[in-house]
Design a protein around this motif. Sequence first.
Motif, mmCIF file in Angstrom:
data_model
loop_
_atom_site.group_PDB
_atom_site.id
_atom_site.type_symbol
_atom_site.label_atom_id
_atom_site.label_comp_id
_atom_site.label_asym_id
_atom_site.label_seq_id
_atom_site.Cartn_x
_atom_site.Cartn_y
_atom_site.Cartn_z
ATOM 1 N N GLY A 200 -28.826 39.324 37.707
ATOM 2 C CA GLY A 200 -30.005 38.766 37.052
ATOM 3 C C GLY A 200 -29.859 37.304 36.678
ATOM 4 O O GLY A 200 -30.615 36.809 35.841
ATOM 5 N N LYS A 201 -28.929 36.591 37.316
ATOM 6 C CA LYS A 201 -28.729 35.171 36.972
ATOM 7 C C LYS A 201 -29.989 34.348 37.258
ATOM 8 O O LYS A 201 -30.440 33.595 36.408
ATOM 9 C CB LYS A 201 -27.548 34.581 37.778
ATOM 10 C CG LYS A 201 -26.202 35.192 37.448
ATOM 11 C CD LYS A 201 -25.071 34.555 38.237
ATOM 12 C CE LYS A 201 -25.160 34.758 39.725
ATOM 13 N NZ LYS A 201 -25.081 36.181 40.159
ATOM 14 N N SER A 202 -30.514 34.510 38.486
ATOM 15 C CA SER A 202 -31.689 33.703 38.849
ATOM 16 C C SER A 202 -32.880 34.076 37.975
ATOM 17 O O SER A 202 -33.677 33.212 37.573
ATOM 18 C CB SER A 202 -32.039 33.895 40.321
ATOM 19 O OG SER A 202 -30.922 33.591 41.107
ATOM 20 N N THR A 203 -33.001 35.354 37.682
ATOM 21 C CA THR A 203 -34.092 35.822 36.810
ATOM 22 C C THR A 203 -33.988 35.155 35.438
ATOM 23 O O THR A 203 -34.985 34.645 34.898
ATOM 24 C CB THR A 203 -33.997 37.355 36.637
ATOM 25 O OG1 THR A 203 -33.939 37.948 37.932
ATOM 26 C CG2 THR A 203 -35.154 37.907 35.860
ATOM 27 N N THR A 204 -32.797 35.157 34.877
ATOM 28 C CA THR A 204 -32.575 34.575 33.537
ATOM 29 C C THR A 204 -32.847 33.074 33.557
ATOM 30 O O THR A 204 -33.461 32.524 32.623
ATOM 31 C CB THR A 204 -31.126 34.852 33.086
ATOM 32 O OG1 THR A 204 -30.890 36.245 33.219
ATOM 33 C CG2 THR A 204 -30.881 34.437 31.663
ATOM 34 N N LEU A 205 -32.395 32.413 34.640
ATOM 35 C CA LEU A 205 -32.629 30.963 34.761
ATOM 36 C C LEU A 205 -34.132 30.671 34.770
ATOM 37 O O LEU A 205 -34.611 29.799 34.034
ATOM 38 C CB LEU A 205 -31.981 30.465 36.058
ATOM 39 C CG LEU A 205 -32.084 28.964 36.389
ATOM 40 C CD1 LEU A 205 -30.952 28.558 37.334
ATOM 41 C CD2 LEU A 205 -33.412 28.549 36.979
ATOM 42 N N LEU A 206 -34.874 31.419 35.584
ATOM 43 C CA LEU A 206 -36.313 31.162 35.701
ATOM 44 C C LEU A 206 -37.033 31.467 34.397
ATOM 45 O O LEU A 206 -37.965 30.759 34.000
ATOM 46 C CB LEU A 206 -36.887 31.989 36.868
ATOM 47 C CG LEU A 206 -36.389 31.545 38.258
ATOM 48 C CD1 LEU A 206 -36.708 32.599 39.308
ATOM 49 C CD2 LEU A 206 -36.984 30.203 38.653
ATOM 50 N N GLN A 207 -36.592 32.492 33.703
ATOM 51 C CA GLN A 207 -37.190 32.834 32.398
ATOM 52 C C GLN A 207 -36.920 31.718 31.386
ATOM 53 O O GLN A 207 -37.812 31.314 30.634
ATOM 54 C CB GLN A 207 -36.615 34.162 31.892
ATOM 55 C CG GLN A 207 -37.131 34.571 30.520
ATOM 56 C CD GLN A 207 -38.591 34.996 30.552
ATOM 57 O OE1 GLN A 207 -38.922 35.957 31.220
ATOM 58 N NE2 GLN A 207 -39.438 34.279 29.840
ATOM 59 N N ILE B 132 -35.596 28.889 44.234
ATOM 60 C CA ILE B 132 -34.854 29.882 43.457
ATOM 61 C C ILE B 132 -35.753 31.108 43.369
ATOM 62 O O ILE B 132 -36.918 30.994 42.990
ATOM 63 C CB ILE B 132 -34.519 29.348 42.049
ATOM 64 C CG1 ILE B 132 -33.613 28.109 42.160
ATOM 65 C CG2 ILE B 132 -33.851 30.441 41.207
ATOM 66 C CD1 ILE B 132 -33.311 27.441 40.828
ATOM 67 N N ALA B 133 -35.223 32.279 43.764
ATOM 68 C CA ALA B 133 -36.029 33.509 43.742
ATOM 69 C C ALA B 133 -35.250 34.609 43.045
ATOM 70 O O ALA B 133 -34.025 34.673 43.149
ATOM 71 C CB ALA B 133 -36.359 33.944 45.172
ATOM 72 N N SER B 134 -35.975 35.469 42.335
ATOM 73 C CA SER B 134 -35.315 36.577 41.646
ATOM 74 C C SER B 134 -35.851 37.904 42.177
ATOM 75 O O SER B 134 -36.925 37.949 42.762
ATOM 76 C CB SER B 134 -35.558 36.493 40.143
ATOM 77 O OG SER B 134 -36.891 36.858 39.879
ATOM 78 N N ARG B 135 -35.103 38.951 41.937
ATOM 79 C CA ARG B 135 -35.504 40.262 42.438
ATOM 80 C C ARG B 135 -36.810 40.744 41.836
ATOM 81 O O ARG B 135 -37.481 41.582 42.397
ATOM 82 C CB ARG B 135 -34.402 41.297 42.142
ATOM 83 C CG ARG B 135 -33.331 41.306 43.194
ATOM 84 C CD ARG B 135 -32.274 42.299 42.848
ATOM 85 N NE ARG B 135 -31.557 41.873 41.660
ATOM 86 C CZ ARG B 135 -30.924 42.683 40.843
ATOM 87 N NH1 ARG B 135 -30.928 43.955 41.063
ATOM 88 N NH2 ARG B 135 -30.288 42.210 39.798
ATOM 89 N N ILE B 136 -37.149 40.237 40.638
ATOM 90 C CA ILE B 136 -38.387 40.727 40.018
ATOM 91 C C ILE B 136 -39.583 39.846 40.372
ATOM 92 O O ILE B 136 -40.656 39.995 39.798
ATOM 93 C CB ILE B 136 -38.248 40.908 38.496
ATOM 94 C CG1 ILE B 136 -37.876 39.606 37.822
ATOM 95 C CG2 ILE B 136 -37.218 41.988 38.175
ATOM 96 C CD1 ILE B 136 -37.969 39.700 36.299
ATOM 97 N N GLY B 137 -39.396 38.927 41.336
ATOM 98 C CA GLY B 137 -40.547 38.232 41.901
ATOM 99 C C GLY B 137 -40.796 36.820 41.393
ATOM 100 O O GLY B 137 -41.613 36.109 41.966
ATOM 101 N N LEU B 138 -40.108 36.407 40.306
ATOM 102 C CA LEU B 138 -40.276 35.021 39.839
ATOM 103 C C LEU B 138 -39.677 34.078 40.883
ATOM 104 O O LEU B 138 -38.672 34.393 41.499
ATOM 105 C CB LEU B 138 -39.529 34.810 38.512
ATOM 106 C CG LEU B 138 -39.983 35.608 37.300
ATOM 107 C CD1 LEU B 138 -39.017 35.392 36.136
ATOM 108 C CD2 LEU B 138 -41.382 35.157 36.891
ATOM 109 N N GLU B 139 -40.278 32.911 41.044
ATOM 110 C CA GLU B 139 -39.792 31.917 42.010
ATOM 111 C C GLU B 139 -40.067 30.518 41.495
ATOM 112 O O GLU B 139 -41.034 30.327 40.753
ATOM 113 C CB GLU B 139 -40.542 32.036 43.342
ATOM 114 C CG GLU B 139 -40.055 33.127 44.243
ATOM 115 C CD GLU B 139 -40.607 32.973 45.655
ATOM 116 O OE1 GLU B 139 -40.556 31.844 46.181
ATOM 117 O OE2 GLU B 139 -41.077 33.978 46.192
ATOM 118 N N ALA B 140 -39.282 29.549 41.908
ATOM 119 C CA ALA B 140 -39.575 28.145 41.557
ATOM 120 C C ALA B 140 -38.904 27.219 42.554
ATOM 121 O O ALA B 140 -37.892 27.571 43.169
ATOM 122 C CB ALA B 140 -39.090 27.837 40.153
#
Length: 192
Positions: free
Chosen positions: A14-21, A49-57
């Motif tokens: 969840g690194k990318s997810t946490t970063l995007l959040q 940057i993409a996360s498994r839960i769909g956030l992207e930037a």
Amino acid sequence: MAKLYFYYSSMNAGKSTTLLQSSFNYQERGMATMLWTAAVDDRFGHGRIASRIGLEAQAHLFEPGVDMLAAIAAQHEATPLSCVLVDEAQFLTRDQVWQLAAVSDSLGIPVLCYGLRTDFQGELFEGSAHLLGLADALTEIKTVCDCGRKATMNLRVDASGRAIRQGAQTEIGGNDRYVALCRRHFVEQMRG
Ligand SMILES: Nc1ncnc2c1ncn2[C@@H]1O[C@H](COP(=O)(O)OP(=O)(O)O)[C@@H](O)[C@H]1O
Ligand SMILES: Cc1cn([C@H]2C[C@H](O)[C@@H](COP(=O)(O)O)O2)c(=O)[nH]c1=O
Ligand SMILES: [Zn+2]
């Protein structure tokens, strides 16, 4: 005082997810962020940057030789930055980790780095080694092995799911190439 942070884990924690959040939290308050990811990791398109839960930037790209301090200072001049966030931080060079330390110390901007601690052989990456040495704050992001223990290791596997024990340190991939395991199960697989 602005700090240099290193959030580390095995893959898919969840690194990318946490970063995007975290970036979203700043932007929601009208505060500017600057995102970076490794040029070598182009799984989701160059500079995304993409996360498994769909956030992207979209993100700026680093590779060896990129002067991150200069690039961040220039951006900060144009639009004052509240935070710098770096994904795939295991691929930073030693010099770049020192540059990011200077971003927090000299420019006064907090720097949040997210990356793997170790590679498929259990060895530190260059970026991770220097972040572990220099960061003001170290935080483990946790995920689980199939057995329920904490998954701290990354097993590289072939198309049949068999362990790969030798090879180059850098090999871009996701669930097709790597499995996050606890140390006990990683060692079992590496022994064969
Ligand atoms: N659209 C997608 N569908 C499925 N998996 C994805 C998608 N986008 C990203 N991923 C997976 O999610 C991972 C990044 O998400 P995240 O849960 O934050 O974990 P990590 O700790 O690996 O950064 C990527 O490495 C990739 O394996
Ligand atoms: C263990 C290991 C990983 N990599 C690569 C594989 C991926 O492209 C990234 C990590 O991605 P994450 O899901 O965002 O954590 O690193 C590598 O090149 N070598 C390795 O040993
Ligand atoms: Zn296990």
